[in-house]
Design a protein around this motif. Structure first.
Motif, PDB file in Angstrom:
ATOM      1  N   THR A  48      73.372   4.260  37.657  1.00 57.50           N
ATOM      2  CA  THR A  48      74.806   4.235  37.874  1.00 57.50           C
ATOM      3  C   THR A  48      75.420   3.216  36.932  1.00 57.50           C
ATOM      4  O   THR A  48      74.980   2.071  36.880  1.00 57.50           O
ATOM      5  CB  THR A  48      75.131   3.852  39.329  1.00 57.50           C
ATOM      6  OG1 THR A  48      74.484   4.769  40.194  1.00 57.50           O
ATOM      7  CG2 THR A  48      76.617   3.866  39.568  1.00 57.50           C
ATOM      8  N   ASN A  49      76.405   3.640  36.160  1.00 62.54           N
ATOM      9  CA  ASN A  49      77.091   2.721  35.257  1.00 62.54           C
ATOM     10  C   ASN A  49      78.150   1.962  36.029  1.00 62.54           C
ATOM     11  O   ASN A  49      78.939   2.556  36.759  1.00 62.54           O
ATOM     12  CB  ASN A  49      77.750   3.476  34.104  1.00 62.54           C
ATOM     13  CG  ASN A  49      76.723   4.088  33.185  1.00 62.54           C
ATOM     14  OD1 ASN A  49      75.633   3.565  33.049  1.00 62.54           O
ATOM     15  ND2 ASN A  49      77.078   5.194  32.559  1.00 62.54           N
ATOM     16  N   VAL A  50      78.155   0.676  35.849  1.00 65.48           N
ATOM     17  CA  VAL A  50      79.146  -0.173  36.494  1.00 65.48           C
ATOM     18  C   VAL A  50      79.970  -0.818  35.395  1.00 65.48           C
ATOM     19  O   VAL A  50      79.428  -1.479  34.510  1.00 65.48           O
ATOM     20  CB  VAL A  50      78.476  -1.259  37.367  1.00 65.48           C
ATOM     21  CG1 VAL A  50      79.511  -2.178  37.970  1.00 65.48           C
ATOM     22  CG2 VAL A  50      77.633  -0.615  38.441  1.00 65.48           C
ATOM     23  N   TYR A  51      81.266  -0.606  35.429  1.00 60.06           N
ATOM     24  CA  TYR A  51      82.150  -1.172  34.433  1.00 60.06           C
ATOM     25  C   TYR A  51      82.886  -2.350  35.046  1.00 60.06           C
ATOM     26  O   TYR A  51      83.491  -2.235  36.093  1.00 60.06           O
ATOM     27  CB  TYR A  51      83.156  -0.124  33.944  1.00 60.06           C
ATOM     28  CG  TYR A  51      82.459   1.032  33.252  1.00 60.06           C
ATOM     29  CD1 TYR A  51      82.052   0.911  31.935  1.00 60.06           C
ATOM     30  CD2 TYR A  51      82.186   2.201  33.926  1.00 60.06           C
ATOM     31  CE1 TYR A  51      81.406   1.947  31.296  1.00 60.06           C
ATOM     32  CE2 TYR A  51      81.543   3.247  33.301  1.00 60.06           C
ATOM     33  CZ  TYR A  51      81.156   3.116  31.976  1.00 60.06           C
ATOM     34  OH  TYR A  51      80.521   4.136  31.356  1.00 60.06           O
ATOM     35  N   VAL A  52      82.834  -3.465  34.368  1.00 56.53           N
ATOM     36  CA  VAL A  52      83.482  -4.681  34.840  1.00 56.53           C
ATOM     37  C   VAL A  52      84.542  -5.063  33.828  1.00 56.53           C
ATOM     38  O   VAL A  52      84.271  -5.119  32.631  1.00 56.53           O
ATOM     39  CB  VAL A  52      82.456  -5.830  34.987  1.00 56.53           C
ATOM     40  CG1 VAL A  52      83.132  -7.104  35.427  1.00 56.53           C
ATOM     41  CG2 VAL A  52      81.371  -5.432  35.960  1.00 56.53           C
ATOM     42  N   GLN A  53      85.754  -5.312  34.309  1.00 58.20           N
ATOM     43  CA  GLN A  53      86.821  -5.717  33.399  1.00 58.20           C
ATOM     44  C   GLN A  53      86.728  -7.225  33.188  1.00 58.20           C
ATOM     45  O   GLN A  53      86.845  -7.998  34.129  1.00 58.20           O
ATOM     46  CB  GLN A  53      88.180  -5.348  33.966  1.00 58.20           C
ATOM     47  CG  GLN A  53      89.310  -5.680  33.015  1.00 58.20           C
ATOM     48  CD  GLN A  53      90.642  -5.209  33.543  1.00 58.20           C
ATOM     49  OE1 GLN A  53      90.732  -4.669  34.640  1.00 58.20           O
ATOM     50  NE2 GLN A  53      91.678  -5.416  32.777  1.00 58.20           N
TER      51      GLN A  53
END
Length: 132
Positions: A48-53
């Motif tokens: 699962t790709n987790v994108y963090v700003q």
């Protein structure tokens, strides 16, 4: 020899690879589990790709303004172009006001003679913080 033995002899033997142990979550009896605790999901093979700003990088400090150039720009008031020092400092509204009213009828230009150095220091401090 039977037909089965002959067929088994003609086929190559498959190599046996031991399976890697799979880790699973411990089993907790339903009575012992807290009612508000979420269920532990089983391990899956998908990613699962987790994108963090991320926060934006800090603003680069702007180059400081020179008080000498501000006074030089104020010299244009002698030929009727009042307010050039304010345009140089980035004060567009005050520059337009000085341009239209000829430096507040000269009184604003005289006041700038004494306050232009502190105005420049204020602008430089704001530019160093990235505000201006």
């Amino acid at each position: 020899m039977s037909d089965e033995d002959g067929a088994a002899a003609s086929q190559p033997a498959a190599s046996v690879v031991p399976a890697a142990p799979v880790q699973t979550a411990p089993v907790v009896p339903a009575a012992a589990a807290a009612p508000a605790a979420p269920a532990v999901p089983a391990a899956s093979s998908s990613v699962t790709n987790v994108y963090v700003q991320l926060p934006p990088p800090p603003a680069a400090a702007l180059m400081p303004k020179s008080p000498a150039l501000a006074y030089l720009a104020m010299g244009f008031s002698l030929i009727g172009l009042c307010g050039m020092q304010h345009f140089y400092l980035g004060k567009l509204g005050q520059g337009v006001l000085w341009l239209i009213t000829f430096g507040l009828f000269g009184f604003g230009t005289v006041a700038d003679l004494f306050t232009l150095r502190s105005q420049t220091k204020t602008i430089n401090a704001r530019r160093a913080l990235g505000i201006a």
